[in-house]
Design a protein around this motif. Structure first.
Motif, PDB file in Angstrom:
ATOM      1  N   ILE A 275      34.645 -39.235  12.542  1.00 36.39           N
ATOM      2  CA  ILE A 275      35.491 -40.425  12.548  1.00 36.39           C
ATOM      3  C   ILE A 275      36.840 -40.137  11.897  1.00 36.39           C
ATOM      4  CG2 ILE A 275      33.633 -42.115  12.672  1.00 36.39           C
ATOM      5  CD1 ILE A 275      33.632 -42.350   9.709  1.00 36.39           C
ATOM      6  N   ALA A 276      36.873 -39.172  10.948  1.00 31.56           N
ATOM      7  CA  ALA A 276      38.150 -38.810  10.333  1.00 31.56           C
ATOM      8  C   ALA A 276      39.083 -38.173  11.360  1.00 31.56           C
ATOM      9  CB  ALA A 276      37.920 -37.863   9.161  1.00 31.56           C
ATOM     10  N   THR A 277      38.515 -37.382  12.290  1.00 28.57           N
ATOM     11  CA  THR A 277      39.340 -36.772  13.330  1.00 28.57           C
ATOM     12  C   THR A 277      39.928 -37.838  14.247  1.00 28.57           C
ATOM     13  OG1 THR A 277      38.079 -34.717  13.267  1.00 28.57           O
ATOM     14  CG2 THR A 277      39.319 -35.162  15.272  1.00 28.57           C
ATOM     15  N   VAL A 278      39.121 -38.848  14.587  1.00 29.63           N
ATOM     16  CA  VAL A 278      39.639 -39.952  15.399  1.00 29.63           C
ATOM     17  C   VAL A 278      40.788 -40.635  14.668  1.00 29.63           C
ATOM     18  CG1 VAL A 278      39.098 -42.154  16.519  1.00 29.63           C
ATOM     19  CG2 VAL A 278      37.417 -40.303  16.527  1.00 29.63           C
TER      20      VAL A 278
ATOM     21  N   ALA B 110      38.521 -48.533  -0.153  1.00 27.48           N
ATOM     22  CA  ALA B 110      39.129 -48.614   1.174  1.00 27.48           C
ATOM     23  C   ALA B 110      39.925 -49.895   1.338  1.00 27.48           C
ATOM     24  CB  ALA B 110      38.044 -48.522   2.246  1.00 27.48           C
ATOM     25  N   ASP B 111      39.532 -50.940   0.623  1.00 29.09           N
ATOM     26  CA  ASP B 111      40.218 -52.232   0.731  1.00 29.09           C
ATOM     27  C   ASP B 111      41.396 -52.376  -0.229  1.00 29.09           C
ATOM     28  OD1 ASP B 111      38.422 -53.005   2.675  1.00 29.09           O
ATOM     29  OD2 ASP B 111      37.103 -54.079   1.292  1.00 29.09           O
ATOM     30  N   LYS B 112      41.523 -51.456  -1.196  1.00 34.19           N
ATOM     31  CA  LYS B 112      42.519 -51.620  -2.258  1.00 34.19           C
ATOM     32  C   LYS B 112      43.865 -50.949  -1.956  1.00 34.19           C
ATOM     33  CE  LYS B 112      40.469 -54.074  -5.492  1.00 34.19           C
ATOM     34  NZ  LYS B 112      41.041 -55.357  -5.971  1.00 34.19           N
ATOM     35  N   ASN B 113      44.017 -50.393  -0.766  1.00 33.52           N
ATOM     36  CA  ASN B 113      45.286 -49.801  -0.364  1.00 33.52           C
ATOM     37  C   ASN B 113      45.693 -48.615  -1.246  1.00 33.52           C
ATOM     38  OD1 ASN B 113      47.475 -49.707   1.434  1.00 33.52           O
ATOM     39  ND2 ASN B 113      48.801 -50.796  -0.001  1.00 33.52           N
ATOM     40  N   VAL B 114      44.690 -47.884  -1.767  1.00 37.14           N
ATOM     41  CA  VAL B 114      45.021 -46.672  -2.515  1.00 37.14           C
ATOM     42  C   VAL B 114      45.432 -45.589  -1.524  1.00 37.14           C
ATOM     43  CG1 VAL B 114      43.480 -47.221  -4.427  1.00 37.14           C
ATOM     44  CG2 VAL B 114      42.610 -45.884  -2.512  1.00 37.14           C
ATOM     45  N   ASP B 115      46.201 -44.619  -1.993  1.00 35.91           N
ATOM     46  CA  ASP B 115      46.686 -43.561  -1.110  1.00 35.91           C
ATOM     47  C   ASP B 115      45.665 -42.446  -0.917  1.00 35.91           C
ATOM     48  OD1 ASP B 115      49.124 -44.875  -0.827  1.00 35.91           O
ATOM     49  OD2 ASP B 115      49.945 -43.913  -2.608  1.00 35.91           O
ATOM     50  N   GLY B 116      44.757 -42.296  -1.849  1.00 37.01           N
ATOM     51  CA  GLY B 116      43.731 -41.267  -1.759  1.00 37.01           C
ATOM     52  C   GLY B 116      42.642 -41.554  -2.767  1.00 37.01           C
ATOM     53  N   VAL B 117      41.465 -40.984  -2.536  1.00 37.17           N
ATOM     54  CA  VAL B 117      40.323 -41.236  -3.411  1.00 37.17           C
ATOM     55  C   VAL B 117      39.706 -39.911  -3.843  1.00 37.17           C
ATOM     56  CG1 VAL B 117      38.034 -42.284  -3.625  1.00 37.17           C
ATOM     57  CG2 VAL B 117      39.819 -43.447  -2.310  1.00 37.17           C
ATOM     58  N   LEU B 118      39.410 -39.815  -5.127  1.00 33.75           N
ATOM     59  CA  LEU B 118      38.692 -38.680  -5.691  1.00 33.75           C
ATOM     60  C   LEU B 118      37.296 -39.148  -6.080  1.00 33.75           C
ATOM     61  CD1 LEU B 118      38.570 -35.792  -6.904  1.00 33.75           C
ATOM     62  CD2 LEU B 118      39.502 -36.765  -9.011  1.00 33.75           C
TER      63      LEU B 118
ATOM     64  N   LEU C 179      30.402 -42.685   2.873  1.00 36.28           N
ATOM     65  CA  LEU C 179      31.434 -41.691   2.585  1.00 36.28           C
ATOM     66  C   LEU C 179      32.223 -41.373   3.853  1.00 36.28           C
ATOM     67  CD1 LEU C 179      32.785 -39.768   0.598  1.00 36.28           C
ATOM     68  CD2 LEU C 179      31.002 -38.073   1.094  1.00 36.28           C
ATOM     69  N   GLY C 180      31.547 -41.359   4.988  1.00 37.47           N
ATOM     70  CA  GLY C 180      32.247 -41.148   6.250  1.00 37.47           C
ATOM     71  C   GLY C 180      33.246 -42.252   6.533  1.00 37.47           C
ATOM     72  N   ARG C 181      32.868 -43.480   6.266  1.00 42.09           N
ATOM     73  CA  ARG C 181      33.777 -44.614   6.457  1.00 42.09           C
ATOM     74  C   ARG C 181      34.978 -44.503   5.514  1.00 42.09           C
ATOM     75  NH1 ARG C 181      31.966 -49.398   8.958  1.00 42.09           N
ATOM     76  NH2 ARG C 181      29.843 -49.278   9.796  1.00 42.09           N
ATOM     77  N   LEU C 182      34.703 -44.150   4.265  1.00 46.46           N
ATOM     78  CA  LEU C 182      35.788 -44.030   3.293  1.00 46.46           C
ATOM     79  C   LEU C 182      36.763 -42.936   3.699  1.00 46.46           C
ATOM     80  CD1 LEU C 182      37.058 -44.705   0.508  1.00 46.46           C
ATOM     81  CD2 LEU C 182      35.530 -42.984  -0.481  1.00 46.46           C
ATOM     82  N   SER C 183      36.239 -41.762   4.071  1.00 46.96           N
ATOM     83  CA  SER C 183      37.122 -40.647   4.410  1.00 46.96           C
ATOM     84  C   SER C 183      37.894 -40.899   5.698  1.00 46.96           C
ATOM     85  CB  SER C 183      36.317 -39.345   4.525  1.00 46.96           C
ATOM     86  OG  SER C 183      35.359 -39.427   5.565  1.00 46.96           O
ATOM     87  N   ALA C 184      37.379 -41.791   6.571  1.00 50.11           N
ATOM     88  CA  ALA C 184      38.121 -42.172   7.768  1.00 50.11           C
ATOM     89  C   ALA C 184      39.266 -43.117   7.432  1.00 50.11           C
ATOM     90  CB  ALA C 184      37.188 -42.829   8.778  1.00 50.11           C
ATOM     91  N   ALA C 185      39.087 -43.883   6.365  1.00 55.94           N
ATOM     92  CA  ALA C 185      40.098 -44.874   5.997  1.00 55.94           C
ATOM     93  C   ALA C 185      41.162 -44.310   5.082  1.00 55.94           C
ATOM     94  CB  ALA C 185      39.424 -46.065   5.314  1.00 55.94           C
TER      95      ALA C 185
END
Length: 354
Positions: free
Chosen positions: A18-21, A122-130, A149-155
């Motif tokens: 999903i990240a590739t999409v 994913a809802d907080k408009n952060v630029d990246g997540v660690l 985690l797949g959903r998060l990394s896609a967002a």
């Protein structure tokens, strides 16, 4: 009425993540021509419209990084977060922290909060997540965690400090390779120790498995006897260190030195040894595999492996910023664990008395 197709169905039909999409939709990172054509064809076929997750990467930067940790009260994570926050500040980013209170022994219940944190980020408009530790540090993760985690990394561009998870298209950094354990065993062997134990940690957790494997390998390297009865696992805190050391002592097998999973475990081991009438280091040498800030204040001062969390925090922030900017360069971590010799180790009694 037929439900609109989802990003997950697009990814499944195209045989990609999903990240590739998301990358095709947002143009944020290079994708091969063949893959891009296949994804675009599926998007056109189903008249797919990106949802909130897929739009995540195209949002204007908020200059905020999300950090998800399992236990901020643990000195390991507390120290790491401080260095991450310092490095983020230098890069003019603020940090949003989620403390999930995750424990591997109660993963079925405590894991829910971790999954909720993924959605919140994913809802907080952060630029990246660690993502540091948590279920990512388990040798086997739940299907629910993998999907979340797949959903998060896609967002959102996501960097995970933990074991790589097949099928998840984000950057993983597996820090623990056991080098510090090899250094510690080498030092004990140089003092004349042959019967070396291992206390603390929990089976099924990446850091424990890596250090256990390094421990067994180091004994073989220095031609020292291995006995599984010298291994007492428990957890990562002082009470569990007390429990593990007590269990090891109750087995009444030869042991003149122990490796403790970290300084917290070593603290508990000190107490268990004192309660049993044994002194450190005269009756038992103790080394910690992961130094916290308190090693200098043990009595006697604790010999520890400094994993250099301060350097690591800066490097992971740099790697996350590279991910945000679409760089495909893999981070290079050059620091090595360093043994800090203090007062908690000496030659075993049978060697000194000869």
């Amino acid at each position: 009425m037929k439900q609109p197709v989802t990003i997950f169905e697009i990814a499944q039909e195209c045989g990609v993540s999903i990240a590739t999409v998301s990358r095709v939709l947002n143009g944020t990172a290079p994708v091969s021509h063949a893959t891009r054509s296949r994804v675009n064809a599926a998007i056109e076929k189903y008249s797919y419209t990106p949802n909130g997750f897929a739009r995540g990467l195209s949002r204007r930067k908020s200059m905020t990084l999300g950090v998800i940790m399992p236990d901020i009260a643990n000195p390991y994570f507390a120290g790491m977060f401080q260095e991450i926050e310092n490095a983020a500040y230098e890069a003019q980013y603020s940090v949003l922290l989620c403390n999930t209170s995750f424990r591997s022994s109660t993963a079925q219940t405590s894991g829910r909060r971790e999954l909720d944190s993924f959605k919140m980020m994913a809802d907080k408009n952060v630029d990246g997540v660690l993502v540091a530790g948590g279920q990512a540090d388990l040798t086997a993760v739940s299907p629910e965690y993998k999907e979340a985690l797949g959903r998060l990394s896609a967002a959102v561009p996501t960097l995970v400090l933990g074991c790589p998870i097949p099928g998840i298209d984000c950057r993983f950094i597996q820090r623990e390779r056991g080098q510090g354990v090899l250094v510690a065993v080498s030092y004990l062997a140089s003092l004349g120790h042959r019967h070396i134990g291992f206390v603390g940690g929990e089976s099924g957790v990446g850091v424990t498995e890596a250090r256990l494997a390094a421990y067994v390998g180091a004994l073989e390297t220095f031609d020292l006897p291995y006995d599984p009865q010298r291994i007492a696992l428990s957890d990562y805190y002082a009470p569990e260190g007390y429990q593990a050391m007590s269990a090891l002592l109750s087995r009444k097998i030869p042991c003149t030195a122990v490796l403790a999973m970290n300084d917290g475990v070593a603290q508990g081991a000190y107490r268990a040894l004192a309660d049993a009438g044994f002194s450190v280091p005269e009756a038992m040498s103790v080394i910690s595999c992961d130094q916290f800030f308190s090693a200098e204040y043990f009595v006697p001062r604790l010999t520890s492996v400094d994993q250099h969390n301060e350097r690591f925090g800066k490097m992971v922030v740099g790697a996350l910023l590279s991910e945000i900017n679409g760089s495909e360069n893999e981070p290079v971590f050059t620091h090595r664990p360093e043994l800090i010799i203090r007062e908690s180790c000496c030659s075993p009694r049978e060697v000194r008395d000869n």
